[in-house]
Design a protein around this motif. Structure first.
Motif, short mmCIF file in Angstrom:
data_model
loop_
_atom_site.label_atom_id
_atom_site.label_comp_id
_atom_site.label_asym_id
_atom_site.label_seq_id
_atom_site.Cartn_x
_atom_site.Cartn_y
_atom_site.Cartn_z
N VAL A 42 38.64 45.55 33.80
CA VAL A 42 38.45 44.28 34.65
C VAL A 42 38.17 45.00 36.08
N LYS A 43 37.13 43.79 36.49
CA LYS A 43 36.67 44.05 37.65
C LYS A 43 37.19 42.77 38.51
N ILE A 44 37.79 43.01 39.66
CA ILE A 44 38.26 41.93 40.83
C ILE A 44 37.32 41.91 41.69
N GLU A 45 37.15 40.84 42.20
CA GLU A 45 36.43 40.24 43.69
C GLU A 45 37.04 41.06 44.53
N PRO A 46 36.27 41.13 45.73
CA PRO A 46 36.75 41.65 46.80
C PRO A 46 37.62 40.86 47.59
N LEU A 47 38.58 41.15 48.50
CA LEU A 47 39.41 40.44 49.24
C LEU A 47 38.45 39.61 50.25
N PHE A 48 38.86 38.48 50.88
CA PHE A 48 38.17 37.67 51.84
C PHE A 48 39.23 37.67 53.08
N ILE A 133 45.21 25.81 40.60
CA ILE A 133 44.96 27.33 41.16
C ILE A 133 45.00 28.00 39.89
N SER A 134 43.70 28.95 39.87
CA SER A 134 43.56 29.89 38.75
C SER A 134 43.13 31.28 39.13
N ALA A 135 43.49 32.11 38.37
CA ALA A 135 43.08 33.62 38.58
C ALA A 135 41.72 33.94 37.71
N VAL A 136 40.69 34.48 38.64
CA VAL A 136 39.22 34.71 37.98
C VAL A 136 39.18 36.22 38.22
N HIS A 137 38.46 36.76 37.05
CA HIS A 137 38.15 38.10 37.13
C HIS A 137 36.97 38.44 36.35
N GLU A 138 36.43 39.52 36.10
CA GLU A 138 35.15 39.74 35.49
C GLU A 138 35.78 40.72 34.71
N GLU A 139 35.26 40.52 33.21
CA GLU A 139 35.60 41.80 32.31
C GLU A 139 34.47 41.94 31.14
N ASP A 140 33.83 43.37 31.26
CA ASP A 140 32.79 43.73 30.44
C ASP A 140 31.62 42.58 31.00
#
Length: 161
Positions: A42-48, A133-140
């Protein structure tokens, strides 16, 4: 116990006390196995941190909403139309582009979190009155999304702080 040695149920609506505890265990184990995620992929977006100041953020009205109805928006592959109970006594309609991740029927009856004080925005000719509200992430290399759903015991309209 009765005279014939059989146990009698005095309160038939109560759960039986002689059911072995192991009877419930397999279902609980299956549920835990389904929830297992390999977080190493899992890759998480950087914090803003610097983009929104506290005063701006504190103006957002986050509420628990009950999903009364959910349907696919005609002519759209992404949009779902939600009819929500936000505790106000008036149905709130919010459109969300999460159809790739959820089927409408699996969301009806759930409790989600929404921002309810955004100005209405027309999408596909339908006014959307807020944002779920949703939680988004990148996976593979592929985007993953989870709608933020909470315990159904939280009443519609409950404000989040």
């Amino acid at each position: 116990m009765g005279r014939d040695g059989e146990s009698k149920i005095l309160f038939p609506t109560m759960k039986p006390t002689d059911v072995p505890a192991k009877a419930k265990a397999p279902a609980a184990q299956e549920e835990k196995q389904e929830a297992a995620i390999d977080f190493s992929k899992v890759k998480i977006e950087p914090l803003f941190e610097e983009e929104v100041d506290f005063d701006t953020f504190s103006k957002s009205d986050f509420r628990a909403v009950k999903i009364k109805e959910c349907s696919a928006v005609p002519k759209s592959k992404k949009l779902l139309k939600f009819v929500l109970d936000d505790g106000s006594g008036k149905d709130r309609v919010i459109l969300s582009g999460i159809h790739e991740y959820y089927e409408p029927e699996e969301l009806v009856g759930k409790t989600a979190i929404a921002i309810v004080n955004l100005p209405p925005r027309k999408m596909m000719g339908i006014a959307s009155e807020g944002m779920l509200i949703s939680a988004v992430h990148e996976e593979d290399g592929r985007e993953g999304l989870n709608l933020l759903m909470v315990d159904d015991r939280i009443p519609a309209g409950a404000k989040l702080y």
